[in-house]
Design an enzyme around this catalytic site. Sequence first.
Site, PDB file in Angstrom:
ATOM      1  N   GLU A   1      43.501  51.446  36.729  1.00  6.23           N
ATOM      2  CA  GLU A   1      43.719  51.597  38.165  1.00  6.23           C
ATOM      3  C   GLU A   1      43.187  52.922  38.687  1.00  6.23           C
ATOM      4  OE1 GLU A   1      47.848  49.387  39.366  1.00  6.23           O
ATOM      5  OE2 GLU A   1      48.027  51.179  38.140  1.00  6.23           O
TER       6      GLU A   1
ATOM      7  N   HIS B   1      43.572  41.472  14.516  1.00  2.00           N
ATOM      8  CA  HIS B   1      43.202  40.122  14.922  1.00  2.00           C
ATOM      9  C   HIS B   1      42.172  40.119  16.049  1.00  2.00           C
ATOM     10  CE1 HIS B   1      46.338  38.320  12.405  1.00  2.00           C
ATOM     11  NE2 HIS B   1      47.101  39.342  12.782  1.00  2.00           N
TER      12      HIS B   1
ATOM     13  N   LYS C   1      49.083  48.670  47.735  1.00  2.00           N
ATOM     14  CA  LYS C   1      50.409  49.006  47.223  1.00  2.00           C
ATOM     15  C   LYS C   1      51.344  47.809  47.246  1.00  2.00           C
ATOM     16  CE  LYS C   1      53.632  51.849  45.818  1.00  2.00           C
ATOM     17  NZ  LYS C   1      53.583  52.389  44.462  1.00  2.00           N
TER      18      LYS C   1
ATOM     19  N   CYS D   1      47.501  44.910  54.239  1.00  2.00           N
ATOM     20  CA  CYS D   1      47.219  45.368  55.599  1.00  2.00           C
ATOM     21  C   CYS D   1      48.460  46.013  56.223  1.00  2.00           C
ATOM     22  CB  CYS D   1      46.762  44.203  56.466  1.00  2.00           C
ATOM     23  SG  CYS D   1      45.298  43.347  55.847  1.00  2.00           S
TER      24      CYS D   1
ATOM     25  N   GLU E   1      51.210  49.160  30.047  1.00  2.00           N
ATOM     26  CA  GLU E   1      51.289  49.914  31.288  1.00  2.00           C
ATOM     27  C   GLU E   1      50.328  51.103  31.269  1.00  2.00           C
ATOM     28  OE1 GLU E   1      52.647  51.542  35.001  1.00  2.00           O
ATOM     29  OE2 GLU E   1      52.320  49.566  34.140  1.00  2.00           O
TER      30      GLU E   1
ATOM     31  N   LYS F   1      47.422  51.675  34.048  1.00  5.39           N
ATOM     32  CA  LYS F   1      47.317  52.903  34.835  1.00  5.39           C
ATOM     33  C   LYS F   1      45.927  53.521  34.708  1.00  5.39           C
ATOM     34  CE  LYS F   1      51.170  53.352  36.962  1.00  5.39           C
ATOM     35  NZ  LYS F   1      51.231  51.892  37.103  1.00  5.39           N
TER      36      LYS F   1
ATOM     37  N   ASN G   1      48.454  40.562  59.169  1.00  5.63           N
ATOM     38  CA  ASN G   1      48.620  40.776  57.731  1.00  5.63           C
ATOM     39  C   ASN G   1      48.954  39.430  57.110  1.00  5.63           C
ATOM     40  OD1 ASN G   1      49.104  41.735  55.146  1.00  5.63           O
ATOM     41  ND2 ASN G   1      51.151  42.504  55.613  1.00  5.63           N
ATOM     42  N   GLY G   2      48.216  39.037  56.066  1.00  3.55           N
ATOM     43  CA  GLY G   2      48.443  37.754  55.424  1.00  3.55           C
ATOM     44  C   GLY G   2      47.162  36.967  55.287  1.00  3.55           C
TER      45      GLY G   2
ATOM     46  N   TRP H   1      43.066  45.500  54.389  1.00  2.51           N
ATOM     47  CA  TRP H   1      42.678  45.291  52.997  1.00  2.51           C
ATOM     48  C   TRP H   1      41.986  43.936  52.953  1.00  2.51           C
ATOM     49  CZ3 TRP H   1      43.655  41.894  48.919  1.00  2.51           C
ATOM     50  CH2 TRP H   1      43.326  42.356  47.644  1.00  2.51           C
TER      51      TRP H   1
ATOM     52  N   ARG I   1      49.542  51.741  51.481  1.00  6.22           N
ATOM     53  CA  ARG I   1      49.458  50.314  51.182  1.00  6.22           C
ATOM     54  C   ARG I   1      48.094  49.919  50.633  1.00  6.22           C
ATOM     55  NH1 ARG I   1      53.590  47.428  54.320  1.00  6.22           N
ATOM     56  NH2 ARG I   1      52.306  45.561  54.348  1.00  6.22           N
TER      57      ARG I   1
END
Length: 608
Positions: free
Chosen positions: A488, A504, A603, A2, A481, A485, A100-101, A76, A28
């Site tokens: 995302e 495996h 973010k 947020c 990574e 990506k 925020n939180g 968010w 964010r």
Amino acid sequence: MCGIIGIISGRRDVVPELVAGLKRLEYRGYDSAGVATLSADGLIERRRAQGKLKALEDLLRYDPLAGSIGLGHTRWATHGAPNETNAHPHATAEAAMVHNGIIENFRELKSELQARGHEFQTQTDSEVVVHLVSEKLRQGLGPEEAVRQTLPCLEGAFALVFIFRGRPELLIGARRGSPLAVGLAREEMTLGSDALAIGPICDRLIYLEDGDWAVVRPGQARIFNLDGAEVQRPVQTSSVAALNLGKGGYRHYMLKEIHEQPQVIGDTLNTMVNPVSGRAALPKLPELKRAQRLSIVACGTSYYAAMVGKYWIENLARLPVDVEVASEFRYRRPVFTPGQVALFISQSGETADTLAALRLCRADGQGLMSIVNVMESTIARESDVVLPTVAGPEFGVASTKAFTAQLTLLAALALVLASHRGHLDEREEARLVRALMEAPAACAEILSRSQEIERLARDLLASARDVLFLGRGPSYPIALEGALKLKEMSYIHAEGYAAGEIKHGPIALVDEEVPVIVVAPSDDLFTKTASNLEEVNARGGRTILISDAAGAARTGGLAGRLLMPAVDPFVAPLIYALPVQLLAYYAAVAKGTDVDQPRNLAKSVTVE
């Protein structure tokens, strides 16, 4: 997560500046937005909208709002669906608030308040806070005392900002766990969740410390600590106003930030490497010189940077390294040993789990280092030594330039430790430093050939349902990574594996519909990786090889190949990060997803 902004202006309507501040906070990640002001007669008015800021802007054009004091918020969602009802600011007749939180005990508080006649409009955890404050205001307490008495009732993490009916001269903010800053200017005062929100308005900032709360009036900010005592916090000059916060002609922030990497890597190298002497500088942490073990703690992309760092440091410096997921580390009762040093990696410097892990290590008396991109952040302020990534603001939710800057610092740190511990002579160190100094040019070469990467992403990845990434040694974290990506950005299911593990289990997924991307520089593990590639080809997999010319010459049967510059294997992870970023970017563009603000992501993860 947020985003928060609050503004008092003695001269003008603050709504345009609130909206502009929220735009600077879009990076964010959010799913609704809103603003609240006091009307000319001192009453609280709000406008809120689901979705992107354009929906809020459209609403404000249709139903305008004005005022010389106000709050803005991008939400968010954690508790409650991402809709207009649950959007902030939350309000009663007495006060409005943004948060925020997470308020962990909100259910208990809500039940108590409902039993006393309070009616709730949302499903959020945040709304209980404004009801608690309002109850105290109705009892006759002033705003400052009402907030002071409310804060100890809250469990969890929060940054809070309030406005009050009939009080156009007063903002109150508080923080515990989530960041909050006060902005100071001659004509306007602000509160915001980070410098990008308020720096262009107020060039002098005060970062509240954990447990602080602030009473802000025109030209004045009084700050109180957790015990209620008035305290002084340092005033810092913000450089945000001078920054270029636009896209610079690029279609997306992510593409702009990918293309900034040659400069960012070079700038970051200059903080640790002397190009004249060919030596890297040792951070001034006495415990590091005597360290018997290093713990690196991080989340997400930063965790994959830590994994690469483990390969480098153990291989060159022969120092044992543990890489820890911050959200697991703090809850598994880790065993600390004498001579252990902890390193924390976070782009924002506010990642809640990483910060909590840092405080756990501090309680044990460990030396604390951090790699962060925001020097004013909480993690930076609470570390003994900070290694800054000189990346500048990163607006794309997917970390790109911050990741390669983190890798740059970890590579330099590996050289420093190896030299100090007697495992690297000056000649070999100079050779590896030269290889690092050549990395920006190699990255620029990759970027100049991005059309081939775009073609492969469009033709082979964008229509895929599943994609596998393979790598060995320090290329394994790059495979992880790359998979992250792609997930995302394009919402394609992707997984990264150590190439030797393909037999495996994951090889069961391989068929002619599954692209397999193999990260394989020409190093001492290439022959092994090439064998794994052949195993995939034998089962009809569509393999895309990322390698240099020497590696490509040793392989066949490929659906595609991306030729990389020939570089020293030491710096290959740094260089090979770029093509996996570009593959994800161009696949997302081909699919038409929201590149800079992918769904459900934020973010800066400032809640657990």
